[in-house]
Design a protein around this motif. Structure first.
Motif, PDB file in Angstrom:
ATOM      1  N   VAL A  32       0.826  -1.220   0.000  1.00 21.76           N
ATOM      2  CA  VAL A  32       0.000   0.000   0.000  1.00 21.76           C
ATOM      3  C   VAL A  32       0.856   1.264   0.000  1.00 21.76           C
ATOM      4  O   VAL A  32       0.406   2.331   0.414  1.00 21.76           O
ATOM      5  N   LYS A  33       2.087   1.137  -0.484  1.00 19.22           N
ATOM      6  CA  LYS A  33       2.994   2.298  -0.575  1.00 19.22           C
ATOM      7  C   LYS A  33       2.401   3.371  -1.501  1.00 19.22           C
ATOM      8  O   LYS A  33       1.455   3.089  -2.261  1.00 19.22           O
ATOM      9  N   ALA A  34       3.010   4.543  -1.446  1.00 16.75           N
ATOM     10  CA  ALA A  34       2.608   5.649  -2.329  1.00 16.75           C
ATOM     11  C   ALA A  34       1.098   5.864  -2.289  1.00 16.75           C
ATOM     12  O   ALA A  34       0.429   5.870  -3.315  1.00 16.75           O
ATOM     13  N   GLY A  36      -1.247   3.944  -1.329  1.00 19.74           N
ATOM     14  CA  GLY A  36      -2.008   2.838  -1.912  1.00 19.74           C
ATOM     15  C   GLY A  36      -2.171   3.030  -3.405  1.00 19.74           C
ATOM     16  O   GLY A  36      -3.270   2.918  -3.940  1.00 19.74           O
ATOM     17  N   TYR A  37      -1.024   3.309  -4.089  1.00 15.62           N
ATOM     18  CA  TYR A  37      -1.011   3.512  -5.544  1.00 15.62           C
ATOM     19  C   TYR A  37      -2.067   4.542  -5.944  1.00 15.62           C
ATOM     20  O   TYR A  37      -2.717   4.435  -6.991  1.00 15.62           O
ATOM     21  N   GLY A  38      -2.230   5.548  -5.064  1.00 15.43           N
ATOM     22  CA  GLY A  38      -3.165   6.633  -5.357  1.00 15.43           C
ATOM     23  C   GLY A  38      -4.568   6.424  -4.810  1.00 15.43           C
ATOM     24  O   GLY A  38      -5.402   7.322  -4.889  1.00 15.43           O
ATOM     25  N   ASN A 197       5.807 -10.360  -6.463  1.00 17.28           N
ATOM     26  CA  ASN A 197       4.917  -9.210  -6.645  1.00 17.28           C
ATOM     27  C   ASN A 197       3.663  -9.712  -7.373  1.00 17.28           C
ATOM     28  O   ASN A 197       3.491 -10.919  -7.582  1.00 17.28           O
ATOM     29  N   SER A 198       2.787  -8.797  -7.806  1.00 15.27           N
ATOM     30  CA  SER A 198       1.536  -9.234  -8.433  1.00 15.27           C
ATOM     31  C   SER A 198       1.786 -10.108  -9.656  1.00 15.27           C
ATOM     32  O   SER A 198       1.137 -11.143  -9.841  1.00 15.27           O
ATOM     33  N   ALA A 199       2.679  -9.658 -10.517  1.00 20.29           N
ATOM     34  CA  ALA A 199       2.907 -10.384 -11.767  1.00 20.29           C
ATOM     35  C   ALA A 199       3.425 -11.787 -11.492  1.00 20.29           C
ATOM     36  O   ALA A 199       2.965 -12.766 -12.092  1.00 20.29           O
ATOM     37  N   PRO A 214       1.575  -8.779  -3.337  1.00 26.28           N
ATOM     38  CA  PRO A 214       0.916  -8.092  -4.450  1.00 26.28           C
ATOM     39  C   PRO A 214       0.641  -6.640  -4.113  1.00 26.28           C
ATOM     40  O   PRO A 214       0.216  -6.318  -3.012  1.00 26.28           O
ATOM     41  N   GLY A 215       0.880  -5.772  -5.084  1.00 25.69           N
ATOM     42  CA  GLY A 215       0.531  -4.364  -4.968  1.00 25.69           C
ATOM     43  C   GLY A 215      -0.530  -4.037  -5.987  1.00 25.69           C
ATOM     44  O   GLY A 215      -1.728  -4.060  -5.724  1.00 25.69           O
ATOM     45  N   VAL A 216      -0.072  -3.811  -7.205  1.00 24.76           N
ATOM     46  CA  VAL A 216      -0.943  -3.258  -8.246  1.00 24.76           C
ATOM     47  C   VAL A 216      -2.245  -4.058  -8.429  1.00 24.76           C
ATOM     48  O   VAL A 216      -3.316  -3.483  -8.612  1.00 24.76           O
ATOM     49  N   ALA A 217      -2.160  -5.384  -8.320  1.00 19.26           N
ATOM     50  CA  ALA A 217      -3.340  -6.216  -8.592  1.00 19.26           C
ATOM     51  C   ALA A 217      -4.416  -6.075  -7.525  1.00 19.26           C
ATOM     52  O   ALA A 217      -5.594  -6.303  -7.804  1.00 19.26           O
ATOM     53  N   ASN A 350      -0.034   1.449 -16.007  1.00 19.60           N
ATOM     54  CA  ASN A 350      -1.217   1.758 -15.198  1.00 19.60           C
ATOM     55  C   ASN A 350      -0.851   2.235 -13.793  1.00 19.60           C
ATOM     56  O   ASN A 350      -1.507   3.113 -13.248  1.00 19.60           O
ATOM     57  N   TYR A 351       0.218   1.674 -13.220  1.00 16.32           N
ATOM     58  CA  TYR A 351       0.664   2.078 -11.882  1.00 16.32           C
ATOM     59  C   TYR A 351       0.793   3.608 -11.802  1.00 16.32           C
ATOM     60  O   TYR A 351       0.447   4.228 -10.810  1.00 16.32           O
ATOM     61  N   GLU A 352       1.360   4.162 -12.886  1.00 20.95           N
ATOM     62  CA  GLU A 352       1.690   5.587 -12.835  1.00 20.95           C
ATOM     63  C   GLU A 352       0.439   6.451 -12.952  1.00 20.95           C
ATOM     64  O   GLU A 352       0.415   7.576 -12.449  1.00 20.95           O
TER      65      GLU A 352
HETATM   66  C1  PLP Z   1       6.081  -2.265  -5.020  1.00 20.09           C
HETATM   67  C2  PLP Z   1       6.628  -3.563  -4.612  1.00 20.09           C
HETATM   68  C3  PLP Z   1       5.838  -4.726  -4.666  1.00 20.09           C
HETATM   69  C4  PLP Z   1       4.464  -4.772  -5.308  1.00 20.09           C
HETATM   70  O1  PLP Z   1       4.642  -4.838  -6.695  1.00 20.09           O
HETATM   71  P1  PLP Z   1       3.396  -4.915  -7.719  1.00 20.09           P
HETATM   72  O2  PLP Z   1       4.028  -5.035  -9.034  1.00 20.09           O
HETATM   73  O3  PLP Z   1       2.665  -3.619  -7.550  1.00 20.09           O
HETATM   74  O4  PLP Z   1       2.594  -6.073  -7.315  1.00 20.09           O
HETATM   75  C5  PLP Z   1       6.371  -5.905  -4.148  1.00 20.09           C
HETATM   76  N1  PLP Z   1       7.615  -5.926  -3.639  1.00 20.09           N
HETATM   77  C6  PLP Z   1       8.402  -4.840  -3.602  1.00 20.09           C
HETATM   78  C7  PLP Z   1       9.776  -4.930  -3.053  1.00 20.09           C
HETATM   79  C8  PLP Z   1       7.952  -3.626  -4.102  1.00 20.09           C
HETATM   80  O5  PLP Z   1       8.750  -2.562  -4.077  1.00 20.09           O
END
Ligand code: PLP
Length: 374
Positions: A32-34, A36-38, A197-199, A214-217, A350-352
């Motif tokens: 949920v950094k930044a 929470g991606y906005g 990460n999500s991918a 996961p972040g973006v997903a 899309n993240y941006e």
């Molecule tokens: C931002 C980040 C994630 C999440 O990545 P997504 O591509 O948004 O899922 C996971 N791990 C680290 C270290 C990150 O910096």
């Protein structure tokens, strides 16, 4: 309201639950950094927890402080990024787990005498944070394990190309990480391994290990830049504004700075009060689109700080009136514009698009259209 980001917390919950099903048996650490991606860091964090996440991750110590205040004491928070000495104090005060990759930092932490939970990072190929040297990484693990006041929590890494299908490097990084981390488990029972990460989570179960990040997903954005619906992800954010002014433009009349749009035929220009000061990127000049009465209309002229203009006359029969709703990201009628569509039009990700939304854009939270809380 000039421009409003409507965030569906139920969509975040469902996305997290969907991702958790993809990685059975793994802990989910929602990123949920930044803000929470906005989408709003604390609101997104709470929704992720409701969806089954048991950890939250942020990039900075200051984010950890703010998140802790918002989500309470019973949640594990991991700071993914580098922290200065001063930031380390902030992170530990927030009872966050921290990342370490040098013996010096591990030693300094041990000498500081404060309790800290530590995740040791290997740079398996991203070439950013972490040590590339597996012997050094192991020495860090040993130093942390040996220190009375430190708790060795995890060994981890981060991928460079998880979102690029068909590439070989992902597999190489995964192999490098496994070769380093798996033997450590024997010496350190309970050590968590994490990498995805999500991918990676969606691409390869072999990357899941004990915890996924996961972040973006979780926001319903597709990590591969495809239509999120293809992977059963639900976009959580809609960006809406309204028609603030309508005016005819005769042949030769222009709209916006630099006169980068000049009417070639008599038309109607609708001015919408969102601009790069809100995070609607200037690169969208003469490229963007929005939905008006369920129809796509082209953005014309330069995106300015506070306003953009649309050529309503480009669509036969379309009319604009002051006060009409304009959807920049989201659905209206049968049409939809995704963050992926916007990103594609200006050659970014899309993240941006969502992360760019500034504090000037009000966030309104709901659960499938109902007030949150209800
Ligand atoms: C931002 C980040 C994630 C999440 O990545 P997504 O591509 O948004 O899922 C996971 N791990 C680290 C270290 C990150 O910096």
């Amino acid at each position: 309201m000039r421009a409003l980001a409507r965030v569906n917390l139920s969509a975040i919950e469902r996305n997290v639950a969907r991702l958790a099903r993809e990685a059975p048996g793994c802990a989910v650490c929602a990123v949920v950094k930044a803000e929470g991606y906005g989408h709003g860091m604390v609101a997104a964090g709470r929704a992720a927890l409701a969806g089954g996440a048991t950890w939250l991750a942020v990039a900075t110590a200051e984010e950890a402080r703010e998140l802790r205040a918002g989500v309470g004491d019973n949640v594990r928070i991991l700071v993914l990024g580098a922290v200065s000495d001063a930031e380390l104090v902030v992170a530990l005060d927030a009872d966050a787990d921290v990342s370490v990759w040098s013996v010096e930092r591990a030693q300094a932490l041990a000498d500081g005498g404060r309790g800290a939970r530590v995740h040791v990072k290997l740079d398996s190929g991203l070439g950013r944070l972490g040590t590339r040297d597996t012997a050094e990484a192991t020495a860090v693990v040993d130093a942390v394990a040996a220190a009375e006041n430190l708790e060795l929590v995890a060994a981890w890494t981060h991928f460079a190309t998880a979102d690029e299908r068909g590439d070989q490097f992902f597999g190489e990084q995964l192999a490098r990480f496994k070769a380093w981390a798996e033997p450590l488990r024997a010496a350190h029972p309970g050590l968590l391994l994490h990498a995805a990460n999500s991918a990676a989570l969606l691409r390869d179960p072999a990357s899941h290990f004990d915890l996924v990040r996961p972040g973006v997903a979780i926001y319903g954005l597709d990590p591969f830049g495809d239509d999120p619906a293809q992977r059963d992800l639900e976009p959580a954010l809609e960006l809406v504004s309204y028609v603030a002014a309508v005016k005819p433009a005769d042949v030769g009349e222009s709209a916006g700075y630099g006169r980068r749009f000049v009417a070639q035929r008599p038309t109607t220009i609708a001015t919408v009060p969102i601009g790069y000061g809100d995070g609607w990127r200037r690169a969208l000049t003469n490229r963007g689109e929005a939905l008006l009465h369920g129809t796509k209309v082209p953005l014309v002229g330069t995106v300015s700080m506070d306003n953009v203009t649309f050529d309503v006359g480009a669509v036969a029969g379309l009319e604009a009136h002051v006060g009409d709703a304009v959807v920049l990201v989201g659905a209206q009628g049968a049409e939809q514009i995704t963050a992926e569509d916007v990103a594609r039009s200006i050659d970014t990700i899309n993240y941006e698009i969502t992360t760019a939304l500034t504090a000037r854009v009000a966030r309104e939270y709901h659960r499938d259209g109902q007030a949150p809380g209800s």
